[in-house]
Design a protein around this motif. Structure first.
Motif: not given
Length: 273
Positions: A4-8, A11-13, A159-160, A165-168
């Motif tokens: 999960v941490v790698q996935w997040l 996503l950020n990158r 990051k958070l 914002k990606i969710w938005k």
């Protein structure tokens, strides 16, 4: 297997803008400032917003500037906004120029440029309130606040904030990006450690629990931050954040029980990936 941490992190990158992404939009700054200075008068014009804070979203964020105007602040911000729009439309006749309070937006082919006109106050700047009238803002102090809290958590705050914002954008949530960033930063300011899934869940939950109510400026200087431009948009955003909180909770619980793939499925639903 991807955690999960790698996935997040991926996503950020993926959604972090490159250094050159906004070069085209930024190239118009000098022409915008020159036009406004000649016909209205400009004390200074500087970059603000998510790009300045380092929380911009690839494909979605604009280049944002605050233009501190000379002269006396009019009774209505519409006078200021219409004047700025008129001058920019004349300067860029082949570009669509619109008012999106508190900004005047030039929709260049290279990317949108949002110009937030305002007038200097004793501390900060008076700009158009998205709801009505004038509001006091302190963009330089807000940038420092985000940067300081981010440093405290070794880069985790940005990051958070980017994830929220990606969710938005991916879920088309009509809530202010600035509001999301300030809520996220204020939440993390009260934390001693960063736990990616826990903090994603709790950030969304705390905003949901406050019903996206306006928040005080965490720097203690400016006007309150509103979340949405209308009650209809707030209700729409509340419906979507309820769903997001439930998915973030499931992702957190699945990961805690060792079901990484199920947790990632919930994150994919949360972010509409």
């Amino acid at each position: 297997m991807t955690t999960v941490v790698q996935w997040l992190d991926e996503l950020n990158r993926y959604y972090t803008p490159s250094a050159a992404q906004f070069d085209g939009a930024r190239s118009h700054k000098a022409a915008i400032e020159s036009r406004l200075d000649f016909y209205i008068g400009v004390w200074e014009m500087f970059e603000i917003g998510s790009l300045r804070h380092g929380t911009g979203i690839w494909l979605y964020s604009d280049a944002d500037y605050l233009a501190s105007l000379k002269g006396i602040r009019p009774d209505s911000p519409w006078t200021m906004l219409n004047s700025v729009k008129k001058q920019l439309q004349i300067r860029f006749p082949n570009t669509k120029v619109v008012i999106r309070r508190p900004a005047v937006v030039c929709k260049f082919s290279e990317g949108d440029v949002e110009v937030v006109p305002g007038y200097a106050a004793s501390i900060g700047y008076w700009i158009a309130n998205p709801a009505d009238g004038w509001m006091l803002t302190h963009p330089k102090e807000h940038n420092k606040y985000v940067t300081d809290v981010n440093s405290k958590h070794r880069g985790a705050v940005k990051k958070l904030a980017r994830q929220v914002k990606i969710w938005k954008y991916r879920r088309n949530v009509p809530v202010s990006s600035c509001y999301l960033e300030m809520r996220t930063t204020k939440y993390m300011d009260g934390e001693t450690t960063y736990l990616p899934l826990w903090d994603l869940y709790l950030t969304l939950k705390k905003m949901r629990d406050t019903e996206l109510s306006a928040m005080n400026d965490p720097t203690g200087l400016g006007s309150r931050f509103g979340s949405c431009s209308s009650e209809a948009n707030r209700l729409d955003s509340m419906s979507k954040i309820n769903t997001a909180v439930n998915r973030a909770l499931k992702a957190k619980d699945y990961a805690a029980d060792g079901y990484e793939s199920l947790a990632i499925e919930q994150l994919e639903l949360l972010f509409n990936i």
